[in-house]
Design an enzyme around this catalytic site. Structure first.
Site, mmCIF file in Angstrom:
data_model
loop_
_atom_site.group_PDB
_atom_site.id
_atom_site.type_symbol
_atom_site.label_atom_id
_atom_site.label_comp_id
_atom_site.label_asym_id
_atom_site.label_seq_id
_atom_site.Cartn_x
_atom_site.Cartn_y
_atom_site.Cartn_z
ATOM 1 N N CYS A 72 0.646 -1.368 0.175
ATOM 2 C CA CYS A 72 0.353 0.381 -0.050
ATOM 3 C C CYS A 72 0.775 1.232 0.221
ATOM 4 C CB CYS A 72 -0.539 0.087 0.920
ATOM 5 S SG CYS A 72 -0.151 -0.119 2.869
ATOM 6 N N HIS B 91 -2.305 6.925 4.776
ATOM 7 C CA HIS B 91 -0.925 7.687 4.457
ATOM 8 C C HIS B 91 -0.166 7.968 4.428
ATOM 9 C CE1 HIS B 91 -0.734 2.776 5.808
ATOM 10 N NE2 HIS B 91 0.021 2.097 5.008
#
Lengths: 348, 348, 348, 348
Positions: D150, D242
């Site tokens: 990711c 993130h």
């Protein structure tokens, strides 16, 4: 109908701006705020914190000062939403009402006045006509009507279907979200990984507003419900969604299933009237770890309260958990639903 | 006296290890855990999460398996602290007691058994002698004695000075810290910026343990207090410190000042006996926004509970907020204080 | 020596008040703040947020206004600590210095002025004598000396032992604690469960102050270090403790062990002089998941920075994590250590 | 096309189930998980944590074991999505591929194998045909293709439009969300109000996967890009999204405006092919305090990465912040987009 929003740069103002985008009946025409913001573009005046993007066109609008003259220079609104802070809301709202405007107020100032409606559209829509007495009594063309405090709205929505069982006592401990304090609100140094066991004036509002909301309208005034209510209010580090631990006495001693059925079958006048913002007002969840603020506060676009964990209580009779989106159900969405109700009833 | 800790690698075990460092009466001799840890050095077996550093020497100790034979291979302890998880604590604690050891248990398994003491040293120290009956009845040289659940300990500490006013009803909504679930405990994805309105078996423990703690010891068994108690337990994203919103009925209707005075003057037997871990058990704060978990949980090295916001309640009689350090007052520190009590009373 | 604290009601002021309690050399004599607080008791003027209790006696002290006349009415301090906000610190500090006081400032206003020392006692204690030139040049009896910004102090402490290896480039991304913004600081609605990737002027301070701190004092002025430095600063929802991801170029290409040895053996002048607040300035931890703000920020009473995860970097040469307590090492404790240094050197 | 999801009860599996609801091309037919879940209804096997409600019908589906035989007993899927944990994903995925199924894997096991595509549909769609070589080489009717980690996906999406400027160096410090660790993932006791400066194997994945993604496909294998990359990965208490602090060297030295223009004009093959899940892959925000995880991670239904704060860097050349929804763009949404790409290219 054209809308002016007073206090448009604050958090509730931003939610109003967002919720009114694409509304079938209402259109934002004037954004007003304090003189610090007046004259600026909305994009510059507002520190935008709503999770959605600012509706297009809104950012370029000039912000008016929150007085009748300034607002009328920038438009000719049909109704006024007031999200002003309570230290100035009182006088400004009166100024607009006396100038002929219907004022839908989110502020606490006028909520408990005898001739001012305090309304949850699903609970006491008939109180709306109190504005006729208000206009007559005060000699105004316009009027002021009000929403309850955010923690009150969701509590009373959960209580109203229980009134039929002879509701006599209510104890509540709240765990309220950060957004309930507005913006900037609670400093992160206080709130971070902590609980603050006090919210100024919140317990008093919960106790007094509930009695008026569940009261009887005798044609001239509201006779408060006879009900014992005790509240303890705390702040928890959650973004949106007040969670309430509620215990009640119901003299008719219904079964747990009858209580759930009362909630499940409750619809309220807004749905019957087909108001644009009306949703099923209550959802009961059977999972034993719900409702949770982060998972459940957006139910029904934030207009549905979520209940859970109904069980018998050895001291009063029943206890349950109650969750609502404090900014939507408890403020901005509530105000719009009330304005829709007034329009449907021909009061504006 | 030499101490063995069963379940030494878990969170409560780590607090025991830290609190026993430099203790005037007790010395850690054996650290035991599951067979997954047995044979390793403690430094490798334990994921150390206590805020202080691991006491020197402890990290190099070999971990025993949590059975009598393994523990005796590594030492000859005088007393046993058990912080084992409840799925295995029951049998293991019985094994040690029947082998002649005094077992101080933090687990729930034996708390409600008729011949097992459940003790808060300031509240019911006289219940300690129940172990004589237990030994006779079970034919053991050793015995098992227990601490209450963490949310119970602080509640009952706050209630005990009120018993004199004819305490008859207690309602409590808890906002419990993450560390109450141990380690790894609650997933951060669930707890982050959220409230979880359910803790498995916690409400039952609060309701049943309180009655035993406030019960009368008739020489052979504990006669539970007659008291109505209702609990709703929630988890909030706070590191340490359970906060409880408490409402009580006191039939003698003392004034608010009399209630505060009862708390202020309460000392308990540990202070009178001069036990090493004894502190003033209760502090009342007059500020309207206290107690707060992050600010107040370390009061009295975590052994003092902090109360605040005492006020009249329109349904029962009085309400207040109660905070305690769940890992220290509610588990590790509590266990050590109880062992000190047993030693001072000549029971070990 | 008697101390006056300007800006005593703010967060850094509160830490100064706490850290000076029981200090062997310094004693708090006057607490000054803005005119909004002046005349009140400290207990009423300050919203106390320090984790320890307010030192006894402090709460009853009357707060002075932050000007020479008001301070002198309430005492006759030997030294001044200034924690004033930067919008007023500049002028007030000059007023005190020109009136003959040694002023230890935590504000950014004078840090980069040519004749004002910017000091980390372990790093550049020799810069302290710059105050002699300042006094002469400005015709003052007193002087102003300054601490670096909190994120700079810990970074430079970690860098200084590496200068011997020909430090040429430094890249840093910071994850800074909420308390770095003071009180009320960051609204919880912004910070809760979020990262804010911007702190006003912080990157500029890091880049400019570092060069002065590592510069050479030629007897009259500081010649800035030749060093390329790049900073990105973010705010994370952590109470105390700035964490920094640091990458450096060291032209001498030491081994990882040599770098660790340079940190381990670094002591600095404060320890050699036996200053009361001196501690081992750096601790390196070998665990791969340290330093962590909540676990490590209190190391050495908050005066020791904690480093970890040193490893080779494929672009520059080495990378590591650096943590320091921003309010203690980065502000209040740092200021006291500097005042101790000045006293030990006979400069006050 | 009918879809089977392996690892359907985990967090990424739940996002797949949700994103596939109402998908125009794909329909969930079989939900498989570990043997602990097999045979149960999905509603009972999965601890549902996706913010939306479980799609209707899904809860009553029986869960298969994650092997070919069990899956084929419950359906006849055309494609397989694998969200299995990496300790078992490797062998199971090979079993399905050798049995003739196209396997779209979110696991790390096969990502770096020479004949296995590692694909971001906007970045390297041409690598997809590597599956023809894989099938031939391994003698399989089916194949395995993979998504990146990711934190890699969003980084590489931001880097790809910069390759034209001769990208030579990339330094990144990540601040990764809790959901990146799956469920239960990080204990709340570790993550609450803290930063954890280590994520196992994450830095290695970022460094190695990026080179393959930006590499050249010579018809038989991927020749990794020549690029220096350095990563430091941390975990912050944020739900989703993130955030990455990125610094790059671009040998062609474009202006800041040219860099922004490269991002703004970037579309990628999915939009050109009109794939159902394709969105504008990059949004650049000019505000200096964006992107923020909580405010920006849902941009473009979670499939658009949000960039901000582009500025010159004194050591490398440029720096900026990069945010992506780690579960949508970084896992479930990415996998669906890749399957759409394969279908549009006739590879399934």
């Amino acid at each position: 109908m054209k809308v002016a929003i007073l206090g448009a740069t604050g958090m509730v103002g931003q939610y109003l701006v967002s919720l009114l985008q694409g509304h079938p009946w209402f259109e934002t025409e004037v954004l007003a705020a304090s003189d610090r913001s007046a004259g600026k573009k909305y994009r510059e005046a507002a520190h935008w914190i709503h999770p959605s993007q600012m509706p297009s066109g809104i950012g370029e609008m000039e912000v008016a000062n929150s007085d009748v003259k300034s607002v009328e220079e920038l438009g000719s609104p049909d109704i006024i939403f007031s999200c002003l802070p309570s230290d100035i809301a009182g006088g400004v709202e009166e100024e607009f009402a006396s100038a002929g405007y219907p004022v839908f107020s989110k502020a606490a100032n006028h909520r408990l006045e005898e001739d001012v409606p305090l309304i949850i559209p699903e609970v006491n829509p008939s109180h709306a006509t109190l504005v006729d007495f208000q206009k007559e009594k005060r000699g105004w063309q316009g009027f002021i009507t009000t929403d309850p405090n955010c923690s009150t709205t969701q509590l009373v929505l959960s209580l109203f279907p229980l009134v039929q069982f002879d509701l006599s006592k209510v104890m509540v401990t709240t765990m309220q979200a950060l957004s309930g304090a507005g913006y900037p609100g609670v400093p992160s140094l206080d709130a971070n990984a902590n609980v603050i066991p006090f919210i100024s004036k919140e317990e008093e509002k919960l106790e007094s507003e509930t009695l008026k909301l569940l009261g009887e309208f005798d044609g001239e005034k509201i006779i408060p419900a006879e009900l014992k209510l005790s509240a303890t209010c705390t702040r928890v580090p959650v973004q949106h969604g007040h969670l309430e631990s509620v215990t009640v006495s119901l003299e008719a001693k219904p079964s747990l299933e009858e209580v759930k059925e009362a909630w499940a079958s409750f619809e309220g006048e807004p749905l019957k009237l087909g108001l644009p913002s009306a949703v099923k007002p209550i959802r009961y969840r059977e999972e034993n770890d719900r409702p949770q603020p982060r998972l459940d506060c957006d139910e029904g676009n934030g207009m549905t309260i979520v209940l859970g964990r109904l069980r018998m209580d050895p001291i009063l009779d029943y206890k349950y958990l109650c969750l609502g989106h404090n900014v939507v159900r408890g403020a901005a969405g509530e105000g719009i639903l009330q304005a829709e109700l007034f329009k449907a009833k021909g009061l504006i």
